[in-house]
Design an enzyme around this catalytic site. Structure first.
Site, PDB file in Angstrom:
ATOM      1  N   SER A 144     -23.526  10.248   4.365  1.00 57.23           N
ATOM      2  CA  SER A 144     -24.051   9.049   3.433  1.00 57.23           C
ATOM      3  C   SER A 144     -24.420   9.644   1.971  1.00 57.23           C
ATOM      4  O   SER A 144     -24.551  10.997   1.902  1.00 57.23           O
ATOM      5  CB  SER A 144     -25.379   8.456   3.979  1.00 57.23           C
ATOM      6  OG  SER A 144     -25.824   7.523   2.865  1.00 57.23           O
ATOM      7  N   TYR A 157     -34.161   9.218   7.434  1.00 58.44           N
ATOM      8  CA  TYR A 157     -32.619   9.002   7.561  1.00 58.44           C
ATOM      9  C   TYR A 157     -31.859   9.890   6.595  1.00 58.44           C
ATOM     10  O   TYR A 157     -30.839  10.630   6.876  1.00 58.44           O
ATOM     11  CB  TYR A 157     -32.419   7.623   6.954  1.00 58.44           C
ATOM     12  CG  TYR A 157     -31.005   6.914   6.998  1.00 58.44           C
ATOM     13  CD1 TYR A 157     -30.272   6.671   8.127  1.00 58.44           C
ATOM     14  CD2 TYR A 157     -30.152   7.143   5.596  1.00 58.44           C
ATOM     15  CE1 TYR A 157     -28.972   6.370   8.052  1.00 58.44           C
ATOM     16  CE2 TYR A 157     -28.896   6.718   5.653  1.00 58.44           C
ATOM     17  CZ  TYR A 157     -28.464   6.239   6.711  1.00 58.44           C
ATOM     18  OH  TYR A 157     -26.933   5.803   6.961  1.00 58.44           O
ATOM     19  N   LYS A 161     -28.813  12.765   7.462  1.00 58.54           N
ATOM     20  CA  LYS A 161     -27.493  12.825   6.814  1.00 58.54           C
ATOM     21  C   LYS A 161     -27.185  14.069   6.183  1.00 58.54           C
ATOM     22  O   LYS A 161     -25.921  14.573   6.040  1.00 58.54           O
ATOM     23  CB  LYS A 161     -27.453  11.676   5.945  1.00 58.54           C
ATOM     24  CG  LYS A 161     -27.394  10.425   6.614  1.00 58.54           C
ATOM     25  CD  LYS A 161     -26.389  10.108   7.450  1.00 58.54           C
ATOM     26  CE  LYS A 161     -25.942   8.810   8.254  1.00 58.54           C
ATOM     27  NZ  LYS A 161     -24.941   8.483   9.065  1.00 58.54           N
ATOM     28  N   ILE A 190     -22.336  -0.283   1.861  1.00 60.10           N
ATOM     29  CA  ILE A 190     -20.958  -0.849   2.397  1.00 60.10           C
ATOM     30  C   ILE A 190     -21.527  -1.990   3.097  1.00 60.10           C
ATOM     31  O   ILE A 190     -22.974  -1.812   3.713  1.00 60.10           O
ATOM     32  CB  ILE A 190     -20.442   0.302   3.219  1.00 60.10           C
ATOM     33  CG1 ILE A 190     -19.972   1.634   2.500  1.00 60.10           C
ATOM     34  CG2 ILE A 190     -19.144  -0.438   4.008  1.00 60.10           C
ATOM     35  CD1 ILE A 190     -18.967   1.396   1.603  1.00 60.10           C
TER      36      ILE A 190
END
Length: 260
Positions: A144, A157, A161, A190
């Site tokens: 990401s 998170y 990543k 996205i």
């Protein structure tokens, strides 16, 4: 003379896409099949998996929960038993708990790390072993932009990543001599189920669009085409990279357009 069109032809490839029930995983499975690959779809969402299978001619589906020990190894073994090889592995599963780091519980940290990082490692490890034995293959993991930049509420998170990126770099170094490539893809904003909570807040959704150079959100198929490229012989000299599909998010400041 090189047939450049043929470099993108995946006919004869066996591809495993994990997290294929929705979003980028589903689009990746469809795209790989469209370019000729035999695609195996896997996800813990059995209903979504069967829906996704409709868009993948000749595909097959395997329900799996990667957080269970041995699940990744068992999945790869089933692919090898059924097809005799594994040419491309695409790992997409991820979850996010959006909250300040100081408010995170240990249980929430475990939830995010167990799926995003530990399960991804298990999958890449199992696929990498198979590819090393056959002397070829392409490992593709979804990282990401959060591997590079972060915002409040994204700490754990982002850490997972960034961890995926470093795992990919290590695999590129370790498996390169065996003919195996490893690359990470970093999507920006996205339109997927994972980002649905943002879309529910118009101001938040608009701010993300305006942060990109293109002024809009991306679509799953736009990431899927990066997957196809990294699976194909067109990318045969590319390994250890972070392939940005972020609409220019990480290239520009984007906070303010000065009067010029």
């Amino acid at each position: 003379m090189t047939d450049y069109r043929e470099l993108m032809n995946l006919t004869g490839q066996v591809a495993l896409v994990v997290g294929a029930a929705s979003g980028i995983g589903r689009a990746s499975a469809e795209a790989l099949a469209a370019f000729g690959a035999q695609v195996v779809l896997a996800d813990r969402d059995e209903r979504g998996l069967q829906e996704a299978l409709k868009g993948v001619p000749g595909g097959e589906a395997h329900p799996v929960d990667l957080t269970e020990r041995g699940a990744a190894e068992g999945l790869v073994e089933r692919v090898l038993q059924g097809h005799g090889r594994l040419d491309t592995l695409v790992s997409t599963p991820a979850i996010n708990v959006r909250k300040p780091l100081l408010d995170y519980t240990d249980e929430e940290v475990d939830r995010v790390v167990d799926l995003n990082l530990k399960a991804t490692l298990r999958l890449l490890r199992a696929g990498g072993r198979a590819m090393r034995a056959q002397g070829s293959g392409s490992l593709i993991a979804l990282a990401s932009i959060r591997a590079l930049v972060v915002e409040p509420g994204q700490g754990v998170y982002a850490a997972t990543k960034a961890g995926i990126l470093q795992l990919i770099r290590a695999l590129a170094a370790e498996l390169g001599p065996h003919g195996v490539r490893a690359n990470a893809i970093a999507p920006g904003p996205i339109e997927t189920p994972l980002t649905a909570p943002i879309k529910a807040h118009p101001e938040w959704y608009r701010a993300y669009a305006e942060k990109t150079a293109l002024g809009r959100w991306g679509r799953p198929e736009e990431v899927a085409m990066a997957v196809v490229f990294l699976a194909s012989r067109a990318s045969s000299y590319i390994t250890g990279t972070l392939f940005l599909v972020d609409g220019g998010w990480t290239a520009i400041d984007g906070r303010f357009t000065p009067p010029l």
